[in-house]
Design a protein around this motif. Structure first.
Motif, short mmCIF file in Angstrom:
data_model
loop_
_atom_site.label_atom_id
_atom_site.label_comp_id
_atom_site.label_asym_id
_atom_site.label_seq_id
_atom_site.Cartn_x
_atom_site.Cartn_y
_atom_site.Cartn_z
N UNK A 16 -23.40 29.51 24.08
CA UNK A 16 -22.84 30.40 23.05
C UNK A 16 -22.22 31.63 23.69
N UNK A 17 -22.88 32.17 24.70
CA UNK A 17 -22.42 33.40 25.33
C UNK A 17 -21.07 33.22 26.02
N UNK A 18 -20.88 32.07 26.67
CA UNK A 18 -19.64 31.82 27.41
C UNK A 18 -18.81 30.73 26.74
N UNK A 19 -18.82 30.69 25.41
CA UNK A 19 -18.16 29.60 24.70
C UNK A 19 -16.64 29.63 24.86
N UNK A 20 -16.04 30.82 24.94
CA UNK A 20 -14.58 30.90 25.08
C UNK A 20 -14.14 30.31 26.42
N UNK A 21 -14.85 30.66 27.48
CA UNK A 21 -14.52 30.12 28.79
C UNK A 21 -14.76 28.61 28.82
N UNK A 22 -15.83 28.16 28.15
CA UNK A 22 -16.12 26.74 28.10
C UNK A 22 -15.04 25.98 27.35
N UNK A 23 -14.57 26.52 26.25
CA UNK A 23 -13.49 25.88 25.49
C UNK A 23 -12.22 25.79 26.32
N UNK A 24 -11.95 26.86 27.11
CA UNK A 24 -10.78 26.83 27.99
C UNK A 24 -10.90 25.71 29.01
N UNK A 25 -12.09 25.55 29.56
CA UNK A 25 -12.31 24.49 30.55
C UNK A 25 -12.13 23.12 29.92
N UNK A 26 -12.67 22.92 28.72
CA UNK A 26 -12.49 21.65 28.02
C UNK A 26 -11.00 21.37 27.78
N UNK A 27 -10.28 22.39 27.34
CA UNK A 27 -8.85 22.25 27.09
C UNK A 27 -8.11 21.84 28.36
N UNK A 28 -8.42 22.53 29.46
CA UNK A 28 -7.76 22.21 30.73
C UNK A 28 -8.13 20.81 31.20
N UNK A 29 -9.37 20.38 30.95
CA UNK A 29 -9.78 19.05 31.32
C UNK A 29 -9.01 17.98 30.56
N UNK A 30 -8.84 18.19 29.26
CA UNK A 30 -8.09 17.24 28.43
C UNK A 30 -6.63 17.20 28.87
N UNK A 31 -6.04 18.39 29.10
CA UNK A 31 -4.64 18.44 29.53
C UNK A 31 -4.45 17.73 30.87
N UNK A 32 -5.43 17.88 31.76
CA UNK A 32 -5.34 17.21 33.07
C UNK A 32 -5.28 15.69 32.89
N UNK A 33 -6.14 15.15 32.04
CA UNK A 33 -6.15 13.70 31.81
C UNK A 33 -4.86 13.26 31.12
N UNK A 34 -4.42 14.04 30.14
CA UNK A 34 -3.19 13.67 29.43
C UNK A 34 -1.97 13.73 30.35
N UNK A 35 -2.00 14.66 31.33
CA UNK A 35 -0.92 14.70 32.31
C UNK A 35 -0.92 13.43 33.16
N UNK A 36 -2.13 12.96 33.50
CA UNK A 36 -2.22 11.71 34.24
C UNK A 36 -1.70 10.53 33.44
N UNK A 37 -2.08 10.49 32.15
CA UNK A 37 -1.59 9.43 31.27
C UNK A 37 -0.07 9.53 31.12
N UNK A 38 0.39 10.77 30.90
CA UNK A 38 1.83 10.98 30.75
C UNK A 38 2.61 10.59 31.98
N UNK A 39 2.06 10.90 33.17
CA UNK A 39 2.73 10.55 34.42
C UNK A 39 2.89 9.05 34.53
N UNK A 40 1.82 8.30 34.28
CA UNK A 40 1.90 6.84 34.37
C UNK A 40 2.80 6.26 33.28
N UNK A 41 2.74 6.87 32.09
CA UNK A 41 3.56 6.39 30.96
C UNK A 41 5.05 6.54 31.28
N UNK A 42 5.42 7.75 31.72
CA UNK A 42 6.84 8.00 32.02
C UNK A 42 7.28 7.20 33.24
N UNK A 43 6.38 7.07 34.23
CA UNK A 43 6.73 6.28 35.42
C UNK A 43 6.99 4.83 35.03
N UNK A 44 6.14 4.29 34.12
CA UNK A 44 6.36 2.92 33.65
C UNK A 44 7.68 2.77 32.93
#
Length: 579
Positions: A16-44
């Motif tokens: 609860x105390x560090x929830x904003x930083x945790x949400x940022x980390x989750x967001x960056x984690x999702x974006x990282x995976x989506x970038x990987x998916x996007x890279x393979x999608x566009x490459x295909x």
């Protein structure tokens, strides 16, 4: 489970105390995976589109830019996610360790009643690390995988809801069904593995604390067997767990293979009617592969959940424990008024164990007399000392200092007890300062007198800086006998009525040992002395001897009485002499 989570005082407040930083980390984690998916999608798409010989380079210009963007974005977002996640973990770690140390410091004596030394050290070593990993190996991979799955299903639903529905079923199997099965099957195994590790840690710690006892009694082989007792069952569990993980990961890979086959089949039906749409068939297929790393970590993360829950429960139980309130010093008698120490039918065992370490022990030590406690390693001698000093409270019976329970002396223990053990600690400072630790109000003359009494005056006079000589960390510049005499000088300055001697001569050569025993008896004459030792020779000076075996008193009496009337004592005495 929900009620326990609401009452949690360790993980939940920090989330609860560090929830904003945790949400940022989750967001960056999702974006990282989506970038990987996007890279393979566009490459295909790019591979498929360029294979048709585009009439204009501008047709593939946008996919090329997107490939570069996703290719750069994936490591960039991964780097940002790692920086912020490590920052979050360090904040959580700092908070958890501070809370643990404060809890232990405020409850140190109480904890000694609840945990054996090995278990307490295992507790310190493992539980906080497990709560750190609770984020790294459980919270982060599960939450990021779920969020990524939701985003992808929404996108696929826009493209084709039948395809999205099939993918939803496969996602649920990989992200929900298999993790739950893995947790139910492997959860108990993981907990048992940890119990075996903690038991081994406890055995190693406790055995190491008494390693001198093992060596003196010639039981080195038994020492190794004791420490390695859990190696075989732990190895079997590890092999069982590894086999399950291999099979589970194989099933997950089969499901990803099925996911790829479904995508190929759907693309063949829905995307091959027109050249432009056919270019996306490869794109959708290749976009599946980056999900393997993200989704494949979820079953393992769920499997380790019960292990973290155990640590969390124990830490919360520790926080909820009620600490006994010590008696106020003004209500206690003066140490000099002590008449006798009396153990009255004392038994002791640690909570959650059924075996008494000490069983129905009774004896009396009049003030000013000495008692020797002998017996093989692991029979309860150290526990008896902890009961004597009030660090432990008997589960049955009582330890009396006249009419006062020993535990009530904890608030003023430094005024009642002095301890000389196997390895007294010397600080990296002068001889004068190391001795004065026994009584900070002592004058220089008092320190010199104490040093004279213990037979170190000649040594000090030979040193270039005399009493101002630095002994270095733990007294490495002094011999074992000299370190013990320096610690003995501290005890003289303390002038406490009860002196506990816990194997003070271990590791000394026979001549130095006998000289130290003679010095101890001379300078501590009139003190109530409690000796713990393996050596029977040199005990003719004590008033009384008790022999402990498996927590029971097997012998009790004066040295002369035992030698005259007890054949076993005579045999032990002769063996000690090497006869």
């Amino acid at each position: 489970m929900q009620n326990k989570w609401q009452q949690d005082q360790w993980v939940r407040p920090n989330l609860k105390r560090y929830r904003k930083l945790l949400c940022l980390v989750f967001f960056l984690g999702v974006i990282t995976i989506l970038c990987g998916v996007g890279l393979m999608f566009v490459a295909g798409y790019l591979i498929s589109r360029t294979a048709t010989h585009p009439y204009n380079i501008l047709v593939v210009y946008v996919p090329v830019l997107l490939t570069r963007a996703f290719g750069i974005g994936r490591p960039a977002f991964k780097y940002l996610e790692r920086i912020n996640s490590h920052n979050w973990v360090l904040k959580i770690t700092s908070s958890l360790r501070k809370r643990l140390y404060v809890t232990l410091e405020s409850s140190a004596l109480f904890l000694s009643e609840q945990f054996q030394s090995g278990k307490l050290l295992g507790f310190l070593a493992d539980d906080i690390d497990h709560l750190e990993n609770f984020y790294l190996r459980t919270i982060f991979p599960i939450v990021v995988a779920y969020l990524t799955g939701i985003v992808l299903l929404i996108g696929l639903g826009i493209v084709s809801w039948p395809y999205a529905l099939v993918m939803f079923v496969l996602f649920v199997i990989i992200l929900v069904v298999i993790p739950l099965l893995s947790q139910s099957i492997q959860g108990a195994t993981r907990v048992r593995q940890r119990e075996l590790v903690q038991d081994s840690y406890q055995r190693l710690t406790d055995a190491t604390f008494g390693i001198a006892d093992w060596m003196i009694s010639g039981r080195e082989t038994e020492f190794v067997q004791t420490v390695r007792k859990q190696d075989e069952p732990a190895g079997k569990l590890n092999r069982k767990a590894n086999l399950f993980e291999w099979n589970r990961d194989f099933v997950v890979k089969l499901l990803f293979g099925l996911m790829i086959m479904v995508t190929i089949g759907w693309a063949a039906l829905a995307l091959t009617g027109h050249q432009e749409s056919a270019n996306y068939a490869t794109a959708f297929t290749l976009g599946i592969f980056p999900l393997m790393d993200s989704f494949g970590a979820v079953p393992q993360a769920a499997e380790e959940g019960p292990m973290y829950q155990e640590s969390l429960n124990r830490l919360n139980d520790l926080s909820r424990q009620v600490k006994p309130q010590p008696v106020k010093p003004e209500h206690l008698p003066a140490p000099q008024s002590l008449q006798k120490i009396h153990f009255e039918n004392v038994s002791f065992h640690y909570p959650k164990t059924d075996t008494d370490i000490i069983q129905q022990v009774s004896f009396t030590v009049p003030a000013g007399q000495s008692l020797a406690i002998i017996g093989p390693s692991g029979v309860g001698k150290t526990t008896l000392l902890e009961l004597l000093t009030g660090s432990l409270v008997p589960t049955q019976g009582q330890v009396w200092f006249d009419q006062l329970p020993a535990h009530d002396l904890q608030a003023v223990a430094d005024q009642w007890f002095s301890v000389l053990d196997q390895q007294p600690f010397l600080f990296n400072t002068t001889i004068m300062n190391n001795v004065r630790i026994g009584n900070e109000q002592a004058t220089d003359d008092d320190v010199k007198k104490a040093i004279q009494e213990v037979g170190l005056a000649d040594l000090v006079n030979e040193l270039p800086d005399g009493l101002e000589t630095d002994v270095s960390e733990n007294g490495v510049r002094l011999s074992g006998g000299q370190r013990q005499r320096l610690a003995l000088a501290r005890i003289l300055l303390q002038d406490n009525p009860v002196v506990v001697l816990d194997e003070p001569t271990v590791g000394l050569d026979p001549i130095t040992e006998q000289q130290l025993i003679t010095t101890i008896n001379r300078v501590l004459a009139g003190k109530t002395m409690i000796w713990v030792t393996h050596h029977l020779q040199g005990l003719n000076h004590v008033n009384q001897i008790i022999f402990l075996e498996n927590g029971h008193l097997k012998m009790q009496g004066t040295p002369a009485e035992l030698y005259r009337t007890n054949e076993r004592y005579r045999n032990l005495y002769r063996m000690d002499l090497g006869e």
